[in-house]
Design a protein around this motif. Structure first.
Motif, PDB file in Angstrom:
ATOM      1  N   MET A   1       0.909  -1.185   0.098  1.00 21.89           N
ATOM      2  CA  MET A   1       0.032  -0.151  -0.112  1.00 21.89           C
ATOM      3  C   MET A   1       0.994   1.297   0.282  1.00 21.89           C
ATOM      4  N   ASN A   2       2.077   1.219   0.073  1.00 27.05           N
ATOM      5  CA  ASN A   2       2.867   2.203   0.369  1.00 27.05           C
ATOM      6  C   ASN A   2       3.163   2.487  -0.731  1.00 27.05           C
ATOM      7  N   TRP A   3       3.457   2.252  -1.934  1.00 31.16           N
ATOM      8  CA  TRP A   3       3.469   2.042  -3.098  1.00 31.16           C
ATOM      9  C   TRP A   3       2.599   3.696  -3.531  1.00 31.16           C
ATOM     10  N   TRP A   4       1.269   3.052  -3.299  1.00 34.88           N
ATOM     11  CA  TRP A   4       0.247   4.030  -4.231  1.00 34.88           C
ATOM     12  C   TRP A   4       1.222   6.250  -3.074  1.00 34.88           C
ATOM     13  N   ILE A   5       1.450   5.240  -1.947  1.00 43.53           N
ATOM     14  CA  ILE A   5       1.205   7.094  -1.602  1.00 43.53           C
ATOM     15  C   ILE A   5       3.023   7.234  -2.288  1.00 43.53           C
ATOM     16  N   PHE A   6       4.066   7.067  -2.746  1.00 44.41           N
ATOM     17  CA  PHE A   6       4.907   7.289  -3.625  1.00 44.41           C
ATOM     18  C   PHE A   6       4.472   7.949  -5.115  1.00 44.41           C
ATOM     19  N   GLY A   7       3.890   6.929  -5.190  1.00 46.17           N
ATOM     20  CA  GLY A   7       3.198   7.193  -6.489  1.00 46.17           C
ATOM     21  C   GLY A   7       2.261   8.547  -7.108  1.00 46.17           C
ATOM     22  N   GLY A   8       1.469   8.618  -5.806  1.00 45.38           N
ATOM     23  CA  GLY A   8       1.157   9.930  -5.891  1.00 45.38           C
ATOM     24  C   GLY A   8       1.859  11.273  -5.400  1.00 45.38           C
ATOM     25  N   VAL A   9       2.442  11.592  -4.582  1.00 46.38           N
ATOM     26  CA  VAL A   9       3.795  12.129  -4.684  1.00 46.38           C
ATOM     27  C   VAL A   9       4.087  12.652  -5.233  1.00 46.38           C
ATOM     28  N   ALA A  10       4.280  11.467  -6.799  1.00 43.98           N
ATOM     29  CA  ALA A  10       5.174  11.265  -8.188  1.00 43.98           C
ATOM     30  C   ALA A  10       4.702  12.029  -8.968  1.00 43.98           C
ATOM     31  N   ILE A  11       2.894  11.755  -8.595  1.00 44.38           N
ATOM     32  CA  ILE A  11       2.266  12.025  -9.914  1.00 44.38           C
ATOM     33  C   ILE A  11       2.029  13.674  -9.410  1.00 44.38           C
ATOM     34  N   GLY A  12       2.052  14.219  -8.365  1.00 41.35           N
ATOM     35  CA  GLY A  12       1.205  15.649  -7.931  1.00 41.35           C
ATOM     36  C   GLY A  12       2.570  15.968  -7.602  1.00 41.35           C
ATOM     37  N   ILE A  13       3.970  15.804  -7.696  1.00 41.92           N
ATOM     38  CA  ILE A  13       5.009  17.100  -8.042  1.00 41.92           C
ATOM     39  C   ILE A  13       4.818  17.471  -9.807  1.00 41.92           C
ATOM     40  N   VAL A  14       4.375  16.277 -10.426  1.00 46.76           N
ATOM     41  CA  VAL A  14       4.492  16.436 -12.238  1.00 46.76           C
ATOM     42  C   VAL A  14       3.353  17.357 -12.666  1.00 46.76           C
ATOM     43  N   VAL A  15       2.224  17.647 -11.660  1.00 46.88           N
ATOM     44  CA  VAL A  15       1.190  17.938 -11.954  1.00 46.88           C
ATOM     45  C   VAL A  15       1.112  19.665 -11.511  1.00 46.88           C
ATOM     46  N   ILE A  16       1.764  19.334 -10.348  1.00 47.91           N
ATOM     47  CA  ILE A  16       2.389  20.453 -10.003  1.00 47.91           C
ATOM     48  C   ILE A  16       3.517  21.650 -11.100  1.00 47.91           C
ATOM     49  N   GLY A  17       5.087  21.027 -11.582  1.00 45.64           N
ATOM     50  CA  GLY A  17       5.173  21.259 -12.085  1.00 45.64           C
ATOM     51  C   GLY A  17       4.883  21.947 -13.368  1.00 45.64           C
ATOM     52  N   TRP A  18       3.587  20.996 -13.983  1.00 47.65           N
ATOM     53  CA  TRP A  18       3.413  21.766 -15.569  1.00 47.65           C
ATOM     54  C   TRP A  18       2.359  22.370 -14.720  1.00 47.65           C
ATOM     55  N   LEU A  19       1.230  22.664 -14.081  1.00 48.74           N
ATOM     56  CA  LEU A  19       0.855  24.142 -13.245  1.00 48.74           C
ATOM     57  C   LEU A  19       1.095  25.346 -13.889  1.00 48.74           C
ATOM     58  N   LEU A  20       2.642  24.925 -12.998  1.00 45.86           N
ATOM     59  CA  LEU A  20       2.861  25.855 -12.858  1.00 45.86           C
ATOM     60  C   LEU A  20       3.442  26.702 -14.104  1.00 45.86           C
ATOM     61  N   GLN A  21       3.982  26.080 -14.653  1.00 45.20           N
ATOM     62  CA  GLN A  21       4.551  26.603 -16.014  1.00 45.20           C
ATOM     63  C   GLN A  21       3.553  27.052 -16.946  1.00 45.20           C
ATOM     64  N   HIS A  22       2.596  26.242 -16.835  1.00 45.22           N
ATOM     65  CA  HIS A  22       1.071  26.461 -17.838  1.00 45.22           C
ATOM     66  C   HIS A  22       0.626  28.026 -17.801  1.00 45.22           C
ATOM     67  N   PHE A  23       0.530  27.993 -16.072  1.00 44.50           N
ATOM     68  CA  PHE A  23       0.552  29.701 -15.640  1.00 44.50           C
ATOM     69  C   PHE A  23       1.696  30.691 -16.203  1.00 44.50           C
ATOM     70  N   ARG A  24       2.683  30.183 -16.824  1.00 42.58           N
ATOM     71  CA  ARG A  24       4.408  31.314 -16.376  1.00 42.58           C
ATOM     72  C   ARG A  24       4.649  31.079 -15.197  1.00 42.58           C
ATOM     73  N   LEU A  25       4.109  30.779 -14.181  1.00 39.16           N
ATOM     74  CA  LEU A  25       4.662  31.018 -13.144  1.00 39.16           C
ATOM     75  C   LEU A  25       6.641  30.653 -12.598  1.00 39.16           C
ATOM     76  N   ILE A  26       6.551  29.474 -13.446  1.00 35.57           N
ATOM     77  CA  ILE A  26       7.799  29.126 -13.781  1.00 35.57           C
ATOM     78  C   ILE A  26       7.983  28.864 -15.237  1.00 35.57           C
ATOM     79  N   ASP A  27       9.949  28.874 -15.506  1.00 38.76           N
ATOM     80  CA  ASP A  27      10.152  28.862 -16.812  1.00 38.76           C
ATOM     81  C   ASP A  27      10.904  27.435 -17.218  1.00 38.76           C
ATOM     82  N   LEU A  28       9.856  26.434 -17.867  1.00 41.37           N
ATOM     83  CA  LEU A  28      11.067  24.986 -17.806  1.00 41.37           C
ATOM     84  C   LEU A  28      11.628  24.742 -18.937  1.00 41.37           C
TER      85      LEU A  28
END
Length: 97
Positions: A1-28
């Motif tokens: 069950m712990n791998w769900w937490i790890f996967g959720g955190v990894a997906i969350g980081i990717v989604v947050i990075g994409w949102l920040l890039q999309h709204f031009r708060l960061i530039d990747l």
């Protein structure tokens, strides 16, 4: 069950990075050909947690690409000081000798 937490955190980081890039708060976007990817994510962390370090790195990169020409003898002052330097020394009024 712990791998769900790890996967959720990894997906969350990717989604947050994409949102920040999309709204031009960061530039990747890569600055040179062949750069980007994971280096862009590290740049994002620097940009968020150490903004002055990130800005200094950008300025250093600019200066290495297009350095300012070094002055040579005979260039003159280029009109900055008008060819005259004045040093004012305060008078010793009221000082004991």
């Amino acid at each position: 069950m712990n791998w769900w937490i790890f996967g959720g955190v990894a997906i969350g980081i990717v989604v947050i990075g994409w949102l920040l890039q999309h709204f031009r708060l960061i530039d990747l976007t890569p600055t040179r050909r062949g750069r980007g990817g994971l280096g862009g994510m590290v740049t994002m962390v620097d940009e968020v947690f150490a903004p002055t370090k990130h800005e200094a790195a950008i300025e250093a990169d600019r200066e290495t690409r297009m350095p300012a020409p070094a002055p040579i003898p005979g260039d003159g002052d280029k009109g900055i000081f008008g060819g005259k330097v004045v040093i004012e020394v305060p008078k010793d009024e009221g000082r004991a000798r």
